[in-house]
Motif scaffolding. Structure first.
Motif, PDB file in Angstrom:
ATOM      1  N   ASP A 193      -4.034  -6.355 -12.453  1.00  0.00           N
ATOM      2  CA  ASP A 193      -5.246  -6.157 -12.600  1.00  0.00           C
ATOM      3  C   ASP A 193      -6.280  -6.528 -10.800  1.00  0.00           C
ATOM      4  O   ASP A 193      -6.846  -6.384 -10.718  1.00  0.00           O
ATOM      5  CB  ASP A 193      -5.979  -7.208 -13.661  1.00  0.00           C
ATOM      6  N   PHE A 194      -5.170  -7.184 -10.202  1.00  0.00           N
ATOM      7  CA  PHE A 194      -5.768  -7.386  -8.915  1.00  0.00           C
ATOM      8  C   PHE A 194      -5.117  -5.858  -7.595  1.00  0.00           C
ATOM      9  O   PHE A 194      -4.169  -5.509  -7.876  1.00  0.00           O
ATOM     10  CB  PHE A 194      -5.257  -7.937  -7.881  1.00  0.00           C
ATOM     11  N   HIS A 195      -5.801  -5.232  -7.320  1.00  0.00           N
ATOM     12  CA  HIS A 195      -5.175  -4.409  -6.380  1.00  0.00           C
ATOM     13  C   HIS A 195      -4.676  -4.311  -5.093  1.00  0.00           C
ATOM     14  O   HIS A 195      -3.807  -3.541  -4.822  1.00  0.00           O
ATOM     15  CB  HIS A 195      -6.896  -4.147  -5.090  1.00  0.00           C
ATOM     16  N   PRO A 196      -4.470  -5.555  -4.692  1.00  0.00           N
ATOM     17  CA  PRO A 196      -2.985  -6.364  -3.885  1.00  0.00           C
ATOM     18  C   PRO A 196      -1.826  -5.331  -4.708  1.00  0.00           C
ATOM     19  O   PRO A 196      -0.699  -5.059  -4.224  1.00  0.00           O
ATOM     20  CB  PRO A 196      -3.363  -7.111  -3.141  1.00  0.00           C
ATOM     21  N   ARG A 197      -2.387  -6.171  -5.598  1.00  0.00           N
ATOM     22  CA  ARG A 197      -0.711  -5.508  -6.325  1.00  0.00           C
ATOM     23  C   ARG A 197      -0.530  -3.929  -6.669  1.00  0.00           C
ATOM     24  O   ARG A 197       0.721  -3.697  -6.262  1.00  0.00           O
ATOM     25  CB  ARG A 197      -0.754  -6.428  -7.364  1.00  0.00           C
ATOM     26  N   ARG A 198      -1.909  -3.571  -6.922  1.00  0.00           N
ATOM     27  CA  ARG A 198      -1.169  -2.034  -7.299  1.00  0.00           C
ATOM     28  C   ARG A 198      -1.008  -1.097  -5.650  1.00  0.00           C
ATOM     29  O   ARG A 198      -0.178  -0.414  -6.404  1.00  0.00           O
ATOM     30  CB  ARG A 198      -2.610  -2.158  -7.653  1.00  0.00           C
ATOM     31  N   ALA A 199      -1.899  -1.725  -4.741  1.00  0.00           N
ATOM     32  CA  ALA A 199      -1.266  -1.161  -3.288  1.00  0.00           C
ATOM     33  C   ALA A 199       0.511  -1.180  -3.256  1.00  0.00           C
ATOM     34  O   ALA A 199       1.055  -0.193  -3.058  1.00  0.00           O
ATOM     35  CB  ALA A 199      -2.135  -1.682  -2.455  1.00  0.00           C
ATOM     36  N   LEU A 200       0.644  -2.119  -4.075  1.00  0.00           N
ATOM     37  CA  LEU A 200       2.286  -2.554  -3.475  1.00  0.00           C
ATOM     38  C   LEU A 200       2.643  -1.911  -4.305  1.00  0.00           C
ATOM     39  O   LEU A 200       3.790  -1.356  -4.122  1.00  0.00           O
ATOM     40  CB  LEU A 200       2.731  -4.002  -3.326  1.00  0.00           C
ATOM     41  N   ASP A 201       2.493  -1.732  -5.416  1.00  0.00           N
ATOM     42  CA  ASP A 201       3.072  -1.106  -6.683  1.00  0.00           C
ATOM     43  C   ASP A 201       3.718   0.439  -6.116  1.00  0.00           C
ATOM     44  O   ASP A 201       4.223   0.906  -6.582  1.00  0.00           O
ATOM     45  CB  ASP A 201       2.601  -0.970  -7.746  1.00  0.00           C
ATOM     46  N   GLN A 202       2.250   1.096  -6.151  1.00  0.00           N
ATOM     47  CA  GLN A 202       2.529   1.999  -5.583  1.00  0.00           C
ATOM     48  C   GLN A 202       2.932   2.310  -4.030  1.00  0.00           C
ATOM     49  O   GLN A 202       3.730   3.834  -4.621  1.00  0.00           O
ATOM     50  CB  GLN A 202       1.077   2.897  -4.841  1.00  0.00           C
ATOM     51  N   ALA A 203       3.194   1.570  -3.003  1.00  0.00           N
ATOM     52  CA  ALA A 203       3.930   2.049  -2.612  1.00  0.00           C
ATOM     53  C   ALA A 203       5.097   1.884  -2.702  1.00  0.00           C
ATOM     54  O   ALA A 203       5.795   2.350  -2.293  1.00  0.00           O
ATOM     55  CB  ALA A 203       3.781   0.867  -0.873  1.00  0.00           C
ATOM     56  N   LEU A 204       5.853   1.290  -3.529  1.00  0.00           N
ATOM     57  CA  LEU A 204       6.785   1.004  -3.886  1.00  0.00           C
ATOM     58  C   LEU A 204       7.541   1.723  -5.178  1.00  0.00           C
ATOM     59  O   LEU A 204       9.073   3.482  -4.605  1.00  0.00           O
ATOM     60  CB  LEU A 204       7.467  -0.339  -5.058  1.00  0.00           C
ATOM     61  N   GLY A 205       7.046   2.777  -5.520  1.00  0.00           N
ATOM     62  CA  GLY A 205       6.727   3.410  -6.358  1.00  0.00           C
ATOM     63  C   GLY A 205       7.307   5.332  -5.394  1.00  0.00           C
ATOM     64  O   GLY A 205       7.592   5.783  -5.728  1.00  0.00           O
ATOM     65  N   ARG A 206       5.934   5.468  -4.590  1.00  0.00           N
ATOM     66  CA  ARG A 206       6.244   6.419  -3.424  1.00  0.00           C
ATOM     67  C   ARG A 206       7.451   6.666  -2.888  1.00  0.00           C
ATOM     68  O   ARG A 206       8.377   8.026  -2.441  1.00  0.00           O
ATOM     69  CB  ARG A 206       5.239   6.527  -2.205  1.00  0.00           C
ATOM     70  N   SER A 207       8.127   5.281  -2.623  1.00  0.00           N
ATOM     71  CA  SER A 207       9.546   4.634  -1.738  1.00  0.00           C
ATOM     72  C   SER A 207      10.423   4.944  -2.563  1.00  0.00           C
ATOM     73  O   SER A 207      12.003   4.892  -2.032  1.00  0.00           O
ATOM     74  CB  SER A 207       9.471   3.725  -0.989  1.00  0.00           C
TER      75      SER A 207
END
Length: 300
Positions: A193-207
């Motif tokens: 629900d928090f955007h720092p977690r979403r940003a990290l999840d998305q960065a991991l997904g791209r990598s």
């Protein structure tokens, strides 16, 4: 019932006599007497007690007087509000934002408001629903996702997501940490629900990488407290607490960050004032966090 009759009644009560009240409201005494009799007929109650020497409010008049004062005050307030709306001024400002943004960005910005700025009120909202506060009465909403096209908006800043470690951690002397290194550690993360977690999840997904060890916590403060206790690396966008050291998280496509936006209703009567405040908030973010947080996106 006309407001001017109520104003005349108040004038009589304050002045103490019809003659003094007539002078105050700039009408003749006979005219004032006629209008007070008209008010009595309309209300169906005697408002005055008349003797050979004076005309004073009756008991009923004294009971009615507070209602007259209230109605006149409300009417005056309505007129003043209409003038404020017509001029595009904003006397009171309601800002909606997530808790972390309120604590680390909005509150320090409000501390620098000038004397002629509007009086602020803040609403804490969940990140996923912050823009929904605008139809409910908020003037300005600060969010971390691009606002819908029907809203006017300004890109405020691209704020880094930090990895927080203790002062005795092997990484404590560094300024940044790569994504691959980070996921090898025990991580203290907020929920999705928090955007720092979403940003990290998305960065991991791209990598193409995955987490190895994650403990989800409910609030940023608790995540930093657990990091200070040596239970892992906290990943947040908050300002540091408990003596923790912040490291920027770098991915192949650049630093992991969250973007901050200000949005308001396009038809807001003080849209120009809100836009000016949003631009001041952008300048504040750059001054507080450094030129690297200047938004990459231009105004929508």
């Amino acid at each position: 019932m006309e407001l001017r009759h109520l104003r005349y009644l108040i004038a009589v009560a304050d002045a103490g006599s019809l003659s003094a009240a007539a002078s105050r409201v700039h009408v003749t005494q006979p005219s004032l007497s006629r209008q007070m009799r008209a008010l009595e007929r309309e209300l169906g109650v005697g408002l005055f007690s008349t003797t050979q020497r004076s005309t004073q409010l009756s008991a009923a008049g004294r009971r009615f007087l507070p209602f007259a004062r209230d109605l006149v005050a409300r009417a005056d307030a309505a007129v003043a509000a209409a003038h404020t709306l017509a001029s595009g001024r904003l006397e009171h400002l309601t800002i909606a934002a997530p808790g972390t943004t309120l604590t680390d960005v909005i509150a320090p910005f409000l501390a620098l408001l000038e004397e002629d700025d509007p009086m602020p009120t803040v609403w804490e909202e969940l990140p996923v629903s912050v823009y929904a506060a605008l139809p409910r009465g908020a003037d300005l909403a600060i969010g971390t996702t691009p606002p819908a096209p029907h809203l006017a908006s300004v890109a405020l800043a691209d704020l880094p997501v930090w990895a927080y470690v203790r002062g005795d951690d092997p990484w404590a002397g560094r300024s940044d940490v790569g994504l691959g290194e980070l996921v090898s550690r025990d991580l203290l993360l907020l929920s999705g629900d928090f955007h720092p977690r979403r940003a990290l999840d998305q960065a991991l997904g791209r990598s193409g990488r995955a987490y190895e060890s994650v403990v989800e916590v409910g609030t940023p403060e608790v995540a930093q407290a657990l990091a200070a206790a040596g239970r892992g690396v906290a990943v947040l966008s908050d300002d540091p607490r408990f003596g923790l050291r912040p490291l920027r998280i770098t991915a192949a496509d650049g630093p992991v960050h969250i973007s901050l936006y200000a949005a308001w209703q396009r038809d807001h009567h003080a849209a120009a004032t809100l836009e000016a405040l949003a631009e001041r908030l952008t300048a504040f973010c750059v001054e507080r966090y450094g030129p690297e947080v200047a938004p990459a996106l231009s105004r929508r």
